[in-house]
Enzyme design. Structure first.
Site, PDB file in Angstrom:
ATOM      1  N   THR A  17       9.591   4.081  -4.325  1.00  0.00           N
ATOM      2  CA  THR A  17      10.608   4.849  -3.604  1.00  0.00           C
ATOM      3  C   THR A  17      10.554   4.623  -2.095  1.00  0.00           C
ATOM      4  O   THR A  17      11.399   5.118  -1.359  1.00  0.00           O
ATOM      5  CB  THR A  17      10.463   6.358  -3.895  1.00  0.00           C
ATOM      6  N   GLY A  18       9.562   3.854  -1.619  1.00  0.00           N
ATOM      7  CA  GLY A  18       9.529   3.488  -0.204  1.00  0.00           C
ATOM      8  C   GLY A  18      10.496   2.340   0.038  1.00  0.00           C
ATOM      9  O   GLY A  18      10.856   1.620  -0.900  1.00  0.00           O
ATOM     10  N   LYS A  43       7.856  12.463  -7.719  1.00  0.00           N
ATOM     11  CA  LYS A  43       9.233  11.997  -7.955  1.00  0.00           C
ATOM     12  C   LYS A  43       9.459  11.571  -9.397  1.00  0.00           C
ATOM     13  O   LYS A  43      10.407  10.850  -9.709  1.00  0.00           O
ATOM     14  CB  LYS A  43       9.564  10.857  -6.989  1.00  0.00           C
ATOM     15  N   ILE A  97      -0.364  -5.123  -2.251  1.00  0.00           N
ATOM     16  CA  ILE A  97       0.325  -5.837  -1.172  1.00  0.00           C
ATOM     17  C   ILE A  97      -0.012  -5.218   0.190  1.00  0.00           C
ATOM     18  O   ILE A  97      -0.022  -5.901   1.206  1.00  0.00           O
ATOM     19  CB  ILE A  97       1.862  -5.760  -1.396  1.00  0.00           C
ATOM     20  N   THR A  98      -0.293  -3.930   0.214  1.00  0.00           N
ATOM     21  CA  THR A  98      -0.502  -3.174   1.451  1.00  0.00           C
ATOM     22  C   THR A  98      -1.418  -3.867   2.448  1.00  0.00           C
ATOM     23  O   THR A  98      -2.519  -4.298   2.100  1.00  0.00           O
ATOM     24  CB  THR A  98      -1.098  -1.788   1.112  1.00  0.00           C
ATOM     25  N   GLU A  99      -0.951  -3.932   3.700  1.00  0.00           N
ATOM     26  CA  GLU A  99      -1.752  -4.505   4.780  1.00  0.00           C
ATOM     27  C   GLU A  99      -2.274  -3.364   5.654  1.00  0.00           C
ATOM     28  O   GLU A  99      -1.547  -2.412   5.915  1.00  0.00           O
ATOM     29  CB  GLU A  99      -0.875  -5.437   5.633  1.00  0.00           C
ATOM     30  N   TYR A 167       3.744 -19.968   0.693  1.00  0.00           N
ATOM     31  CA  TYR A 167       5.153 -20.361   0.552  1.00  0.00           C
ATOM     32  C   TYR A 167       5.334 -21.812   1.007  1.00  0.00           C
ATOM     33  O   TYR A 167       6.055 -22.591   0.397  1.00  0.00           O
ATOM     34  CB  TYR A 167       6.103 -19.471   1.368  1.00  0.00           C
ATOM     35  N   GLU A 217      -8.836 -20.273   5.347  1.00  0.00           N
ATOM     36  CA  GLU A 217      -8.785 -20.140   6.793  1.00  0.00           C
ATOM     37  C   GLU A 217     -10.177 -19.807   7.312  1.00  0.00           C
ATOM     38  O   GLU A 217     -11.115 -19.630   6.535  1.00  0.00           O
ATOM     39  CB  GLU A 217      -7.760 -19.071   7.200  1.00  0.00           C
ATOM     40  N   HIS A 255      -5.064 -11.784  10.463  1.00  0.00           N
ATOM     41  CA  HIS A 255      -5.747 -11.281   9.273  1.00  0.00           C
ATOM     42  C   HIS A 255      -7.083 -10.685   9.710  1.00  0.00           C
ATOM     43  O   HIS A 255      -7.827 -11.315  10.450  1.00  0.00           O
ATOM     44  CB  HIS A 255      -6.051 -12.426   8.296  1.00  0.00           C
TER      45      HIS A 255
END
Lengths: 296, 394
Positions: A17-18, A43, A97-99, A167, A217, A255
């Site tokens: 819902t965000g 919700k 996924i949250t950063e 990507y 990296e 990062h």
């Protein structure tokens, strides 16, 4: 087969819902992914989009819809709790996924997950894509935030800490006519659920995966650990790239995990280890696809 | 985020980590009063800047040393007076040095032994590790290289915390016994508590000293905090001293942009940290020099892109800009509009190279093509880097 997820995977989205979670849940639905439920505490009973039911808890959502995988889009202060709720609901896979989750929170999550059946990917990651067979790879399973259309179903496995570099590699492969089995973004945080090595092992055991691109990296030793294992055990050709050759020492490069602390975790040191382990290292991020194709 | 020595001292006091008495002073009167409050005897006057090597540094007025031993309150005030308003140049600062506006006046401590003690977040084991050594007061990297057996590591269970037996092991390794071991036990327990409660990723005490009268004290401290956790520590956020940071980075942080200044002439604006690093790498590979790291993040707005352009253009070395966007979260049309708005607002007069790929790329490219602006477009990362390098070489 692909690894981790395929077109039959049923996915629930925590934080649907965000704005951010909703947008990407819709893009996944458009891609043909089976987003079967959303979860937002308080919700339950509402509906997302045309017909995706929303539940108050992961357990309810999993029981009612048969979802086995969760994608987490909740804000950082609540993300650790969201992961643990999904683990408690005994989901197979949680992709966060949250950063921006505090390291101490992830340290506790990792410890509390010991012995559970759930695998965590991320946090701070772009997610996982197993491309479909349709036009622009439609019909696959897209979990997270990657642009779906750049993919193509095929036989190359991609694993990376960085979203946009994933990507980049995928796009290069697709342009060269090489499709992907599964693309896994493991995330850029210092403490994450799944390592380069974990994913290499899965690709090694996967019949559909014939070659691998591993992108790393600066910071930490995860790439070196994976490379050393691959030297002894991996049956498939691997091309690699390490970002951050020009990064100044001691600075965190976006990062949280991308920081040179000593001689061992510089880009040059990692590239050297990768080469010694038989991995073809691409000199520039523009040649990751070509470097792999050159090995085939 | 870094903090000053006097702020570290405040945290130590709050959490009960024993350290020498001392006070911060911003004027010569305050310095004199602080020295008097310590008994009027010998005190140490230390310039407060975020840089190591202060003792061997030089002020821009020629005054040598950022750390001085004063015999009296009057002399403490005199030393402080020579430091205030001056820039201190050390091996860790730029040639301009760092402006000193505060000094710390601390009790002079006699030293019998110098030890090393640190707590770090260990990536490989995903748990905190306490690092201790009898070889304090020197560079721990050198100790690790020459006498690695003199460094001990104790890993702490994330949920159970520091255990008494671990404290005993550490005390033994540091050759502390009796009352000193007891003092150390209290100090390390409180330090661990501070580390966890304040979301630190590093606390380093070098040296931890034993005085001739048997006190165990933290003489100097270096802190590192987890930036992701600062939202729950407004008290630590308040310690931030933006005067100590690169003004471009301060400006960028206001717009949630991830910017790190470098010294090349090709600025880059990229989405995603990995791609931003890789873009710097490929500029270098093609024979150019990146002017910065800049990750505009996943969901950048037009305002953020405009702010990013202004920050980039504030760097006088910049002769060209390379925008490299691979849209996942980011939509290419939004970034394209942002680029155009920014180029207009800043009356851009240097070459701009743009490479767009990903979500809504067709719309994005169309917006750029129809803008009438002189933009050099590129269709791959390599192409973009080569064009950028060629453009700044004229």
């Amino acid at each position: 087969m692909s690894i981790l997820i395929d077109e039959n995977t049923k996915v629930l989205v925590q934080g649907i819902t965000g704005g951010f979670g909703g947008k990407h849940a819709q893009l996944s639905l458009d891609y043909g992914t089976q987003i079967v439920a959303g979860v937002t505490p308080g919700k339950g009973g509402q509906v997302f989009g045309e017909k995706t039911p929303i539940f108050d808890s992961c357990a309810d959502a999993a029981n009612e819809t048969g979802a086995t995988v969760s994608a987490i889009f909740v804000p950082p202060p609540f993300a650790a709790d969201a992961i643990l709720e999904a683990v408690d609901a005994e989901l197979d896979l949680v992709i966060c996924i949250t950063e921006g989750i505090p390291v101490a929170d992830m340290m506790r999550v990792k410890e509390m997950m010991r012995g559970s059946k759930t695998r965590l990917i991320g946090p701070n990651c772009p997610g996982v894509v197993t491309p479909g067979h349709g036009k622009d790879s439609h019909g696959g399973c897209r979990i997270g935030i990657a642009p779906g259309y750049i993919h193509k179903r095929g036989n190359v496995g991609v694993v990376s800490r960085s979203g946009t570099l994933t990507y980049e590699a995928v796009y290069q492969l697709t342009e060269l006519g090489y499709g992907q089995s599964t693309c896994v973004g493991i995330g850029g945080d210092p403490i994450n659920g799944t390592s380069h090595l974990d994913v290499l092992k899965m690709f090694n055991d996967d019949d559909e995966t014939e070659a691998i691109i591993m992108i790393g990296e600066i910071g930490g030793n995860a790439e070196a650990e994976a490379a050393r294992w691959a030297k002894e055990h991996c049956k498939k050709p691997i091309a690699g790239f390490i970002a951050g050759a020009t990064a100044p020492e001691g600075r965190t490069m976006g990062h949280a995990g991308a920081i040179v602390g000593g001689e061992e975790d510089t880009a040059e040191a990692k590239k050297k280890i990768l080469r010694e382990c038989g991995i073809a290292v691409s000199e520039t991020p523009s040649d990751m696809g070509k470097t792999l194709v050159g090995m085939l | 985020m870094n903090i000053h020595e006097y702020q570290a001292k405040e945290l130590f006091e709050k959490f009960g980590v024993a350290s020498p008495d001392g006070q911060v002073a911003a004027t010569t009167e305050e310095a004199k009063a602080a020295a008097s409050a310590l008994g009027g005897g010998k005190v140490v006057v230390k310039a407060q800047v975020h840089a190591g090597g202060r003792g061997k540094g030089t002020f821009t007025n020629g005054f040598e040393g950022g750390v001085h031993l004063a015999d009296s309150p009057e002399q403490a005030a005199e030393f402080a007076g020579k430091m205030f308003g001056q820039h201190l140049v050390t091996k860790q600062t730029s040639a301009e040095g760092k402006l000193v506006s505060k000094v710390m006046v601390g009790a002079a401590v006699s030293i019998e032994r110098e030890l090393y003690l640190a707590i770090l977040m260990d990536r490989e084991t995903c748990r905190p590790v306490i690092v201790a050594s009898t070889e304090g007061g020197m560079d721990i990297e050198e100790v690790a290289e020459s006498t690695p057996e003199k460094i001990v590591r104790e890993f702490i269970h994330p949920l159970a915390g520091l255990q008494p037996f671990q404290v005993r092991k550490l005390a033994k390794a540091l050759v502390l016994s009796g009352d000193q071991a007891k003092q150390f036990g209290k100090l390390i327990a409180n330090l661990y508590n501070l580390f966890i409660k304040c979301d630190c990723n590093m606390v380093e005490i070098n040296p931890l000293v034993v005085t001739p009268d048997g006190q165990v004290l933290a003489l100097d401290a270096k802190f590192g905090f987890d930036d992701n956790a600062l939202y729950r520590h407004p008290d630590i956020m308040a310690y931030r001293d933006t005067d100590e940071e690169d003004p471009r980075e301060v400006e960028a942080s206001k717009f949630d942009l991830n910017y790190i200044g470098l010294d090349g002439n090709i600025a880059c604006l990229v989405n995603g940290a990995g791609l931003a690093m890789a873009t710097m790498d490929i500029i270098k590979h093609c024979g150019g020099d990146p002017a910065n790291f800049l990750d505009v993040g996943g969901g950048a707005t037009k305002e953020q892109v405009t702010a990013a352009f202004k920050i980039i253009l504030g760097d006088p070395n910049v002769e060209g800009i390379l925008v490299n966007i691979f849209g996942g979260i980011m939509q290419c049309d939004i970034i394209a509009e942002g680029i155009l708005q920014a180029a207009k607002e800043t009356q851009l007069s240097i070459p701009l190279i743009v490479r767009l790929e990903g979500t809504n790329v067709a719309q994005g490219r169309e917006i750029i093509a129809n803008s009438g602006l002189d933009v050099i477009t590129a269709d791959s990362l390599n192409d973009a880097a080569q064009k950028a390098v060629a453009a700044v070489k004229g």
